[in-house]
Enzyme design. Structure first.
Site, PDB file in Angstrom:
ATOM      1  CG  HIS A  13      39.440 133.503  -3.905  1.00 32.04           C
ATOM      2  ND1 HIS A  13      39.157 134.417  -2.923  1.00 32.04           N
ATOM      3  CD2 HIS A  13      40.484 134.034  -4.582  1.00 32.04           C
ATOM      4  CE1 HIS A  13      40.001 135.431  -2.996  1.00 32.04           C
ATOM      5  NE2 HIS A  13      40.832 135.216  -4.000  1.00 32.04           N
ATOM      6  CG  HIS A  15      43.278 136.488  -8.267  1.00 34.39           C
ATOM      7  ND1 HIS A  15      42.834 137.766  -8.012  1.00 34.39           N
ATOM      8  CD2 HIS A  15      43.344 135.866  -7.065  1.00 34.39           C
ATOM      9  CE1 HIS A  15      42.647 137.906  -6.702  1.00 34.39           C
ATOM     10  NE2 HIS A  15      42.948 136.764  -6.112  1.00 34.39           N
ATOM     11  CE  LYS A  99      38.224 139.678  -2.134  1.00 29.03           C
ATOM     12  NZ  LYS A  99      38.898 138.412  -2.348  1.00 29.03           N
ATOM     13  CG  HIS A 136      41.970 140.434   1.273  1.00 27.42           C
ATOM     14  ND1 HIS A 136      42.765 139.719   0.428  1.00 27.42           N
ATOM     15  CD2 HIS A 136      42.759 140.830   2.300  1.00 27.42           C
ATOM     16  CE1 HIS A 136      44.012 139.672   0.916  1.00 27.42           C
ATOM     17  NE2 HIS A 136      44.027 140.357   2.046  1.00 27.42           N
ATOM     18  CG  HIS A 174      42.275 134.403   0.759  1.00 29.36           C
ATOM     19  ND1 HIS A 174      42.203 135.303   1.787  1.00 29.36           N
ATOM     20  CD2 HIS A 174      42.188 135.136  -0.365  1.00 29.36           C
ATOM     21  CE1 HIS A 174      42.072 136.518   1.292  1.00 29.36           C
ATOM     22  NE2 HIS A 174      42.065 136.443  -0.017  1.00 29.36           N
ATOM     23  CG  ASP A 247      43.955 133.827  -3.427  1.00 36.54           C
ATOM     24  OD1 ASP A 247      43.650 134.556  -4.401  1.00 36.54           O
ATOM     25  OD2 ASP A 247      44.518 134.265  -2.417  1.00 36.54           O
TER      26      ASP A 247
HETATM   27  O1  DOR Z   1      48.310 136.686  -2.733  1.00 29.39           O
HETATM   28  C1  DOR Z   1      47.394 137.351  -3.208  1.00 29.39           C
HETATM   29  N1  DOR Z   1      47.324 137.649  -4.518  1.00 29.39           N
HETATM   30  N2  DOR Z   1      46.436 137.799  -2.388  1.00 29.39           N
HETATM   31  C2  DOR Z   1      45.498 138.634  -2.817  1.00 29.39           C
HETATM   32  O2  DOR Z   1      44.681 139.023  -2.022  1.00 29.39           O
HETATM   33  C3  DOR Z   1      45.466 139.126  -4.204  1.00 29.39           C
HETATM   34  C4  DOR Z   1      46.159 138.221  -5.094  1.00 29.39           C
HETATM   35  C5  DOR Z   1      46.466 138.823  -6.455  1.00 29.39           C
HETATM   36  O3  DOR Z   1      45.577 139.404  -7.071  1.00 29.39           O
HETATM   37  O4  DOR Z   1      47.603 138.675  -6.918  1.00 29.39           O
HETATM   38 ZN    ZN Z   2      42.588 136.311  -4.125  1.00 28.98          ZN
END
Ligand code: DOR
Ligand code: ZN
Length: 343
Positions: A13, A15, A99, A136, A174, A247
């Protein structure tokens, strides 16, 4: 133990953002992890297979020289995702999950799902094709306390969903509560969960240490100590239903240090080292390899990694700031030392 050698881990997971921001953070992940499940919550979101494939090409092009890091793509589920798009995604061979962001739950979730029943045809196709749903798991009901949103989501949405689609593969992403740990443990083998390093290392006091700490704010938000303890127990249990998902969610410093700061903690700079700290504290370093490098691949039906990484017991100081496109970001434990170093 002064050295810790593991099969190369995967991040289930992550970003990565896009453009120069992606180029700035990708190397941190590519140094440590063989593969990562890359989140589709760009702006605009990646709702089609073609968009996911184009994004994949941009990630491949931004890899550091010589890296064979493999991005595993995901699709962003909306109320209107047609079953045909699910079939295209599966057929592409590069999309490994879809997702579910409940609309309004988190960053760039505005195009997410307003009512799960609107997705039943897409979910049915995913169940048929064995394409996992990545969740999520937070209620968006404003009347639900922010610390109870995960539990409410499990009761009101996920439970009924698993009953309606008993063979759908689902990753509850998460997880942050004892309730989620318990639900995953008692549900069938088609449900698994990822756990972040920050939820293993911090409880909600970390949000208010001597003042408000925007760099510890993420969603789902940090919870009480009893929940952190349940997560550590699950992660170090050797139960293959729980595996690594950082995450890591970079935001520019100004977007975090603001009157309304964004959710997300950047951890990719120490993406495996932070887990080593948590596992060592629990006396369970021997359980890290399964959690970080074996269970996730098994759940996703992918081959295991062959090469290895080594962490040495050697202190290094996390930089106060990391370049991030035209700006900068503040990584977790900025200015502090980390006792494990990737060599
Ligand atoms: O803390 C987070 N940041 N939780 C999420 O679900 C998305 C993520 C983000 O894309 O910044
Ligand atoms: Zn995330």
């Amino acid at each position: 133990m002064d050295r810790l050698t593991l099969k190369r881990p995967d991040d289930w997971h992550l970003h990565l953002r896009d453009g120069p921001e992606m180029a700035a953070v990708l190397a941190d992940t590519a140094r440590r992890f063989a593969r990562a499940i890359v989140m589709p919550n760009l702006n605009p979101p990646l709702t089609t297979t073609q968009q996911a494939l184009d994004y994949r090409q941009r990630i491949l092009a931004a890899r550091p020289h010589g890296s064979d890091f493999e991005p595993l793509m995901t699709l962003y589920l909306t109320d209107d995702t047609p079953p045909e798009e699910i079939a295209r995604a599966k057929l592409s061979g590069h999309v490994h999950g879809v997702k579910l962001y409940p609309a309004g739950a988190t960053t760039h979730s505005g195009a997410g799902v307003t009512r799960i029943s609107r997705c039943f045809h897409a979910l049915e196709r995913m169940q048929d094709l064995g394409l996992p749903l990545l969740v999520h798991g937070e209620s968006t009901d404003p009347a639900v306390d922010v610390f109870d949103r995960e539990r409410a989501f499990i009761e009101e949405t996920l439970g009924p969903l698993m009953e309606r689609f008993p063979a759908l593969k689902v990753v509850l992403e998460h997880i942050t509560t004892r309730d989620a740990v318990h639900y995953v443990e008692v549900t069938g083998p088609n449900l698994a969960a990822t756990i972040t390093a920050h939820h293993l290392l911090m409880n909600r006091n970390a949000l208010f240490m001597g003042g408000i700490r925007p760099h510890h704010y993420c969603l789902p938000v940090l919870k009480r100590e009893e929940h952190r303890e349940a997560l550590v127990e699950a992660a170090t249990s050797g139960n293959p239903k729980f595996f690594l998902g950082t995450d890591s969610a970079p935001h520019p410093r100004g977007a975090k240090e603001a009157a309304c700061g964004c959710a997300g903690i950047y951890t990719a700079h120490a993406g495996i080292e932070l887990y080593a700290i948590a596992f060592e504290e629990a006396g369970a370093l021997d359980k890290l390899e399964g959690f970080a490098a074996e269970f996730g691949a098994r759940f996703y039906g992918l081959p295991g990694n062959r090469d290895r990484i080594t962490l040495a017991r050697e202190e290094w100081t996390v930089p106060a700031r990391v370049a991030f496109g035209s700006g900068e970001l503040v990584p977790l434990r900025a200015g502090e030392t980390i006792p494990w170093k990737l060599i």
